[in-house]
Motif scaffolding. Structure first.
Motif, PDB file in Angstrom:
ATOM      1  N   ASP A 262       0.949  -1.270   0.069  1.00 16.15           N
ATOM      2  CA  ASP A 262       0.154  -0.147   0.024  1.00 16.15           C
ATOM      3  C   ASP A 262       0.962   1.082  -0.143  1.00 16.15           C
ATOM      4  O   ASP A 262       1.936   1.107   0.623  1.00 16.15           O
ATOM      5  N   VAL A 263       0.234   2.295  -0.818  1.00 16.95           N
ATOM      6  CA  VAL A 263       1.075   3.481  -0.508  1.00 16.95           C
ATOM      7  C   VAL A 263      -0.005   4.652  -0.266  1.00 16.95           C
ATOM      8  O   VAL A 263      -1.021   4.582  -0.495  1.00 16.95           O
ATOM      9  N   GLN A 264       0.395   5.248   1.212  1.00 11.31           N
ATOM     10  CA  GLN A 264      -0.309   6.225   1.727  1.00 11.31           C
ATOM     11  C   GLN A 264      -1.369   7.304   1.053  1.00 11.31           C
ATOM     12  O   GLN A 264      -2.365   7.417   1.052  1.00 11.31           O
ATOM     13  N   ASP A 265      -0.365   7.915  -0.169  1.00 14.88           N
ATOM     14  CA  ASP A 265      -1.079   8.894  -0.739  1.00 14.88           C
ATOM     15  C   ASP A 265      -1.620   8.570  -2.130  1.00 14.88           C
ATOM     16  O   ASP A 265      -2.308   9.213  -2.743  1.00 14.88           O
ATOM     17  N   ARG A 266      -1.911   7.217  -2.103  1.00 17.90           N
ATOM     18  CA  ARG A 266      -2.277   6.328  -3.162  1.00 17.90           C
ATOM     19  C   ARG A 266      -1.648   6.786  -4.708  1.00 17.90           C
ATOM     20  O   ARG A 266      -2.070   6.176  -5.618  1.00 17.90           O
ATOM     21  N   LYS A 267      -0.527   7.336  -4.581  1.00 21.49           N
ATOM     22  CA  LYS A 267       0.394   7.745  -5.951  1.00 21.49           C
ATOM     23  C   LYS A 267       1.196   6.447  -6.132  1.00 21.49           C
ATOM     24  O   LYS A 267       2.372   6.098  -5.161  1.00 21.49           O
ATOM     25  N   VAL A 268       1.026   5.901  -7.080  1.00 19.75           N
ATOM     26  CA  VAL A 268       1.699   4.633  -7.707  1.00 19.75           C
ATOM     27  C   VAL A 268       3.120   5.234  -8.556  1.00 19.75           C
ATOM     28  O   VAL A 268       2.821   5.694  -9.408  1.00 19.75           O
ATOM     29  N   LYS A 269       4.316   5.111  -7.990  1.00 18.38           N
ATOM     30  CA  LYS A 269       5.400   5.653  -8.871  1.00 18.38           C
ATOM     31  C   LYS A 269       6.292   4.409  -9.134  1.00 18.38           C
ATOM     32  O   LYS A 269       6.220   3.557  -8.513  1.00 18.38           O
ATOM     33  N   ALA A 270       6.801   4.823 -10.296  1.00 17.76           N
ATOM     34  CA  ALA A 270       7.826   3.804 -10.849  1.00 17.76           C
ATOM     35  C   ALA A 270       8.987   3.450  -9.992  1.00 17.76           C
ATOM     36  O   ALA A 270       9.800   4.442  -9.510  1.00 17.76           O
ATOM     37  N   TRP A 271       9.375   2.415  -9.738  1.00 19.78           N
ATOM     38  CA  TRP A 271      10.315   1.768  -8.745  1.00 19.78           C
ATOM     39  C   TRP A 271      11.716   2.298  -9.625  1.00 19.78           C
ATOM     40  O   TRP A 271      12.703   2.626  -9.145  1.00 19.78           O
ATOM     41  N   TYR A 272      11.547   1.842 -10.759  1.00 21.38           N
ATOM     42  CA  TYR A 272      12.863   2.198 -11.857  1.00 21.38           C
ATOM     43  C   TYR A 272      12.233   2.949 -13.094  1.00 21.38           C
ATOM     44  O   TYR A 272      11.071   2.534 -13.525  1.00 21.38           O
ATOM     45  N   GLY A 273      13.126   3.642 -13.898  1.00 21.54           N
ATOM     46  CA  GLY A 273      12.595   3.883 -15.138  1.00 21.54           C
ATOM     47  C   GLY A 273      12.702   3.120 -16.342  1.00 21.54           C
ATOM     48  O   GLY A 273      13.289   2.012 -16.278  1.00 21.54           O
ATOM     49  N   GLY A 274      12.140   3.702 -17.432  1.00 24.89           N
ATOM     50  CA  GLY A 274      12.273   2.602 -18.548  1.00 24.89           C
ATOM     51  C   GLY A 274      10.997   2.862 -19.671  1.00 24.89           C
ATOM     52  O   GLY A 274      10.643   4.042 -19.715  1.00 24.89           O
ATOM     53  N   VAL A 275      10.725   2.085 -20.420  1.00 21.97           N
ATOM     54  CA  VAL A 275       9.407   2.230 -21.257  1.00 21.97           C
ATOM     55  C   VAL A 275       8.313   1.131 -21.047  1.00 21.97           C
ATOM     56  O   VAL A 275       8.548   0.295 -20.676  1.00 21.97           O
ATOM     57  N   VAL A 276       7.092   1.957 -21.094  1.00 16.61           N
ATOM     58  CA  VAL A 276       5.974   1.196 -20.674  1.00 16.61           C
ATOM     59  C   VAL A 276       5.535   0.327 -21.987  1.00 16.61           C
ATOM     60  O   VAL A 276       5.553   0.730 -23.388  1.00 16.61           O
ATOM     61  N   THR A 277       5.392  -0.966 -21.795  1.00 19.02           N
ATOM     62  CA  THR A 277       5.297  -1.954 -22.837  1.00 19.02           C
ATOM     63  C   THR A 277       3.809  -2.240 -22.948  1.00 19.02           C
ATOM     64  O   THR A 277       3.375  -2.914 -24.046  1.00 19.02           O
ATOM     65  N   ARG A 278       3.083  -2.227 -21.941  1.00 22.62           N
ATOM     66  CA  ARG A 278       1.609  -2.572 -22.113  1.00 22.62           C
ATOM     67  C   ARG A 278       0.913  -1.656 -20.852  1.00 22.62           C
ATOM     68  O   ARG A 278       1.592  -1.338 -19.768  1.00 22.62           O
ATOM     69  N   ALA A 279      -0.278  -1.200 -21.050  1.00 23.98           N
ATOM     70  CA  ALA A 279      -0.996  -0.516 -20.150  1.00 23.98           C
ATOM     71  C   ALA A 279      -2.533  -0.743 -20.594  1.00 23.98           C
ATOM     72  O   ALA A 279      -2.976  -0.219 -21.424  1.00 23.98           O
ATOM     73  N   GLY A 280      -3.367  -1.037 -19.423  1.00 24.30           N
ATOM     74  CA  GLY A 280      -4.823  -1.505 -19.639  1.00 24.30           C
ATOM     75  C   GLY A 280      -5.121  -2.398 -18.791  1.00 24.30           C
ATOM     76  O   GLY A 280      -4.425  -2.772 -17.805  1.00 24.30           O
ATOM     77  N   ASN A 281      -6.405  -2.879 -19.076  1.00 21.22           N
ATOM     78  CA  ASN A 281      -7.169  -3.807 -18.431  1.00 21.22           C
ATOM     79  C   ASN A 281      -6.642  -5.281 -18.568  1.00 21.22           C
ATOM     80  O   ASN A 281      -6.288  -5.572 -19.902  1.00 21.22           O
TER      81      ASN A 281
ATOM     82  N   GLN B 261       8.470   8.665 -11.212  1.00 27.18           N
ATOM     83  CA  GLN B 261       7.419   9.071 -11.995  1.00 27.18           C
ATOM     84  C   GLN B 261       6.006   8.363 -11.314  1.00 27.18           C
ATOM     85  O   GLN B 261       6.170   7.168 -11.444  1.00 27.18           O
ATOM     86  N   GLN B 262       4.979   9.341 -11.239  1.00 29.61           N
ATOM     87  CA  GLN B 262       3.753   8.483 -10.965  1.00 29.61           C
ATOM     88  C   GLN B 262       3.186   7.766 -12.354  1.00 29.61           C
ATOM     89  O   GLN B 262       3.025   8.386 -13.038  1.00 29.61           O
ATOM     90  N   ILE B 263       2.786   6.645 -12.219  1.00 29.25           N
ATOM     91  CA  ILE B 263       2.109   6.067 -13.397  1.00 29.25           C
ATOM     92  C   ILE B 263       0.568   5.446 -13.179  1.00 29.25           C
ATOM     93  O   ILE B 263       0.253   5.172 -14.237  1.00 29.25           O
ATOM     94  N   GLY B 264       0.308   5.926 -12.055  1.00 21.96           N
ATOM     95  CA  GLY B 264      -1.141   5.567 -11.539  1.00 21.96           C
ATOM     96  C   GLY B 264      -1.625   5.862 -10.240  1.00 21.96           C
ATOM     97  O   GLY B 264      -0.822   6.464  -9.362  1.00 21.96           O
ATOM     98  N   VAL B 265      -2.760   5.513  -9.915  1.00 29.18           N
ATOM     99  CA  VAL B 265      -3.608   5.549  -8.820  1.00 29.18           C
ATOM    100  C   VAL B 265      -3.799   4.342  -8.176  1.00 29.18           C
ATOM    101  O   VAL B 265      -4.343   3.571  -8.864  1.00 29.18           O
TER     102      VAL B 265
END
Length: 712
Positions: A589-608, A655-659
C-alpha cells in the motif's frame, strides 16, 4: 455599407445589450422603464427581430450539424492566401465533452419541458402535449405571443433562442427536443454572445473569473465569483442556487474535456475523456501558439508535389531577433526558417508551413525549421522553452511527426548549430541534453511508430500477430540480423506481446544510451515469508512515499491458486515453487495512493488485464545479471484505479504511473486497494519472477549492467 461590417455580429451584440438593459429593468424598478430613452431601442430591436425569417437549410445527415463561428476553423497564421478550412463538427462529440456542464446548468434552471411566463415558478405543470413535441419555430412563436418566456432545460428567453439557433444552423422546423436543446445550449456556451466564457472553455485564455461572470449573466442559477447572483432579487424572482466552488469545478472539467477533442481528422472527435481525472488520455488537442507577426521571406519555394512534412529541425540565430529577420528578408542571403522564437517567447513566422524554407540543405523539402534567438554560449530562456515546446507539440499533432524526427541542426549536417541552447557543448555530436529535452517534452505527443527511441536506435514493441520474420520484413532487414542484435532472444518462435525488439543499430548508439535509475536503498529487507497485520513492513521513501508491504515476496498462501512457478530470491538463487495460492511478486500500500515507478524505462503495456485489473508493464532501463549473463527486466503494477501513462512512453524513476486501487476482472472494487508488483525476466524461454530487492542490491553494488535498450 462598409464591406467589413458584420451584420450578424452587430445584431447579436445589439441583442445582448438589449437583454442586459431588460435584465437591469427587471432587477430595479420596472415602472420607470417607460420613461427611459433606451426603451425605444428595445422596441425597435424587438420589431426587427420579429421580421427575421428562418431561411431554409439543405438536408444533412443526423450528427453532421456544424457549429459556425465557434472557433474550430483551422487556418495557418500568416497563410493569407489559404482559405479557411472550416471543419464540420460532429456536434455530438462536442456535446459529450460539455454534457456534464450542461447537466450542471440544467439542475439549477429546469427540465426539457420546463417553461415560465416571465417569473420563476409562475407556470407549474407541463405544456399540453409537452414542449419537446413542438418545433423550434413554434416555441419562438409562443414566446412572441407572450404565452411563454423562458423555456427548456437551459431556459432560453426570446432574445437568446434566435441567437443560439443561428449559431447551430438548426432549422426552425427542427423539433425542440432534448438533443436539439443541448445543441442550442452548446451554442450559448461556445458562441459569440459570451466571448470570455467561450474563450476559456476552448483554452484560448485562462480567466476563470471572467468565464464564471459570463456564465452567471447567461443563467440566473449561477453565481458571480463573489457568490452573488447577477439577477438576485429581480422582479422575475431569480436567485443563484449554486455555490462558487462547484461552478468553478464544472467549468474546469468542461474545459479539460473540450481540450481533448482531436482536430486531426475531418470531424472533431472526443478522445478517451476521464472527466473526473487529472489525466485526460493521450489524444489531447494541441492548439497552435499565437504568432506575433508573419513576415514573408522571399527565400523559399514549393516543397514539390507529394512531399509531406515529417521532420522538425532546431536552430539558433547566433545574433539578435532583428538581425535574423533582416537576414531572412534579404534575397541575397538565400537562407530562411519557418519560425523564429525570441527570448521573450514571441513567435514570428517567415515561411508558410506549406512552403520549403532554406535552413537544412537536404532536409529542407520535408522539414520545418525553427530558429531560437541566442548568441554563442546562451541557453534557452524559460519563455523560449515554453513557446518552443508548445509550437513543436502543435507541429507533431498537425503533421504526425515522430519523436525520432525532432532533430538538432547538427544531426542533419556538420555544423555547430544549435550551439549551447540545450546545455550540450558546441563540439558535442552526441547531444545527450538535447535528446533528454526531446524525450521529456514530446514522448507523449509524438506520433507512434516502430521507432520508439531516439534517432539511430530502432526499437519495436511486439504487437499481436507479429513474428520475428514479419518484424524483420517491416524494417527492411533480415531475421538473421534481428537475432544478431537481440542476443536475449533465444528462440525466434517465442516472442511475446509488449516485448521490445531492436530493429536497427547505428554506430555510436552506446555512447548516448544511459540509465537514470539508481538504487532505491530500501530501509527494510523485503520479507520472503507470509505476512499478516502484525508483521506488515512500514517504511518511508523519498521517491516511493509512505509504503506498507502487506504481501511478502512469493508468499505461499491467501492468494489465487497458481501452478508451478520459477522465482529468483534475494540470495539470487532460482527456485521452482510448487502449486499453491501464492503471491506473484509483492503486495504493498502507499499512503497517498500515488503509484510511482520503482525504476525508469519504457511502458510496454497499459490497460485492463483480467484479474489484475488495470495493469502497467514497464521494461526497465537496467538489467539483472544472472549466472554471468545480463537479462532484460520488466515490472508490472496491478489493480490500479487509474493509469496515467501509455504504451511506448518513456518514464523516469519515481514518476507517477497511476493511482492505487482494487480493480480486477469484474470492476474497480474487486480487492482492497493495494499494488501488486511483479518483477520478472525470461530465462530459457520461461518467465521467472525476481525479488526486486535483489535487482536493487546489484544496482547499488555496481554489478548491474545499464540496459542497452534504455531510452534517453
Amino acid at each position: 455599407m462598409d464591406s467589413n461590417f458584420d451584420l450578424d455580429l452587430a445584431i447579436d451584440q445589439a441583442c445582448d445589450r438589449a437583454q442586459r438593459f431588460i435584465d437591469e429593468l427587471r432587477k430595479n424598478k420596472p415602472q420607470v422603464a417607460a420613461s427611459d430613452s433606451r426603451m425605444g431601442d428595445v422596441r425597435l430591436l424587438d420589431a426587427f427581430l420579429r421580421q427575421i425569417p428562418y431561411p431554409p437549410q439543405p438536408d444533412r445527415p443526423i450528427g453532421a450539424i456544424p457549429l459556425q463561428g465557434l472557433g474550430f476553423g483551422i487556418v495557418q497564421s500568416g497563410d493569407n492566401s489559404a482559405p479557411l478550412r472550416q471543419n464540420p463538427v460532429g456536434l455530438g462529440s462536442v456535446e459529450k465533452g460539455l454534457k456534464p456542464l450542461l447537466n450542471f446548468i440544467y439542475s439549477g434552471e429546469g427540465g426539457y419541458d420546463s417553461y415560465n411566463r416571465g417569473r420563476a415558478g409562475d407556470s407549474p405543470g407541463r405544456w399540453p402535449g409537452g414542449l419537446q413535441k413542438l418545433t423550434i419555430a413554434q416555441i419562438m412563436e409562443l414566446q412572441d405571443q407572450n404565452e411563454i418566456f423562458a423555456v427548456g432545460a437551459a431556459q432560453f428567453i426570446p432574445t437568446t433562442l434566435p441567437m443560439a439557433l443561428k449559431e447551430t444552423q438548426l432549422k426552425g422546423s427542427d423539433l425542440f427536443n432534448a438533443v436539439n436543446q443541448d445543441r442550442l445550449a452548446v451554442a450559448l456556451l461556445l458562441g459569440r454572445k459570451r466571448p470570455k466564457l467561450a474563450s476559456y472553455l476552448k483554452g484560448d485564455n485562462n480567466d476563470l473569473d471572467a468565464a464564471q461572470t459570463d456564465l452567471a449573466h447567461e443563467w440566473a442559477s449561477v453565481p458571480l465569483p463573489n457568490g452573488k447572483g447577477a439577477f438576485d432579487g429581480d422582479s422575475a424572482g431569480n436567485k443563484a442556487t449554486k455555490n462558487v466552488p462547484e461552478v468553478r469545478n464544472a467549468l474546469q472539467l468542461a474545459r479539460s474535456a473540450l481540450m481533448t477533442i482531436n482536430i486531426n481528422g475531418p470531424d472533431i472527435k472526443v478522445a478517451n475523456v476521464h472527466i473526473n481525472d487529472a489525466h485526460h488520455g493521450t489524444s489531447q488537442t494541441v492548439l497552435k501558439p499565437k504568432i506575433k507577426e508573419f513576415i514573408q521571406s522571399p527565400n523559399c519555394n514549393s516543397r514539390g508535389q507529394g512531399v509531406s512534412i515529417n521532420t522538425v529541425v532546431i536552430h539558433y540565430t547566433t545574433g539578435g531577433l532583428e538581425s535574423a529577420i533582416n537576414t531572412f528578408k534579404n534575397p541575397k542571403e538565400k537562407v530562411s526558417a519557418h519560425y523564429i522564437i525570441d527570448k521573450n517567447g514571441d513567435i514570428y513566422q517567415m515561411v508558410k508551413d506549406s512552403d520549403r524554407a532554406w535552413h537544412a540543405e537536404q532536409a529542407n523539402a520535408s522539414s520545418i525549421g525553427i530558429e531560437h534567438v541566442a548568441r554563442d554560449g546562451d541557453r534557452l530562456t524559460d519563455a523560449q522553452n515554453s513557446s518552443s515546446v508548445q509550437l513543436i507539440k502543435w507541429l507533431i499533432s498537425e503533421y504526425n511527426i515522430t519523436l525520432a524526427n525532432i532533430k538538432a541542426h547538427k544531426q542533419i549536417l556538420p555544423t555547430s548549430c544549435p550551439g549551447t541552447i540545450f546545455g550540450d557543448a558546441v563540439n558535442d555530436t552526441i547531444l545527450p541534453k538535447f535528446k533528454d529535452w526531446v524525450a521529456k517534452n514530446f514522448s507523449k505527443s509524438a506520433a507512434p511508430s516502430g521507432q520508439l527511441g531516439p534517432s539511430g536506435l530502432g526499437l519495436y514493441i511486439v504487437q499481436g500477430g507479429d513474428t520475428l520474420s514479419s518484424i524483420a520484413s517491416l524494417h527492411d532487414t533480415s531475421l538473421e540480423e534481428i537475432l544478431r542484435i537481440n542476443p536475449d532472444v533465444n528462440d525466434p518462435d517465442k516472442i511475446f506481446i509488449g516485448q521490445q525488439i531492436i530493429v536497427a543499430r547505428v554506430d555510436g548508439d552506446d555512447l548516448f544510451i544511459s540509465s537514470n535509475s539508481r538504487s532505491l536503498n530500501l530501509p527494510v529487507v523485503i520479507s520472503e515469508q507470509q505476512l499478516g497485520p502484525p508483521t506488515y513492513q512500514d517504511f518511508s521513501h523519498p521517491l516511493l512515499g509512505n509504503v506498507t508491504i502487506t504481501g511478502g515476496y512469493m508468499e505461499p498462501h491467501l492468494h489465487s491458486r497458481k501452478g508451478p512457478l520459477k522465482a529468483i530470491f534475494l540470495n539470487e538463487v532460482l527456485r521452482t515453487l510448487e502449486p499453491s495460492g501464492r503471491n506473484i511478486g509483492i503486495d504493498y500500500d502507499v499512503q497517498d495512493r500515488k503509484v510511482k515507478a520503482w525504476y525508469g524505462g519504457v511502458v510496454t503495456r497499459a490497460g485492463n488485464e483480467g484479474g489484475y485489473g488495470r495493469r502497467v508493464h514497464v521494461q526497465l532501463d537496467i538489467k539483472f545479471k544472472y549466472q554471468g549473463r545480463p537479462f532484460t527486466v520488466f515490472q508490472a503494477y496491478a489493480h490500479l484505479q487509474q493509469i496515467q501513462v501509455s504504451q511506448g512512453q518513456k518514464i523516469s524513476q519515481g514518476q507517477q504511473i497511476g493511482v492505487m486501487g482494487g480493480s480486477g476482472a469484474s470492476g474497480d472494487n474487486d480487492y482492497p486497494p493495494h499494488v501488486d508488483l511483479s518483477t520478472y525476466l525470461f530465462v530459457e524461454k520461461e518467465m521467472v519472477q525476481l525479488n526486486p530487492q535483489a535487482l536493487d542490491r546489484q544496482l547499488a553494488s555496481g554489478n548491474l549492467e545499464k540496459s542497452q535498450k534504455s531510452l534517453t
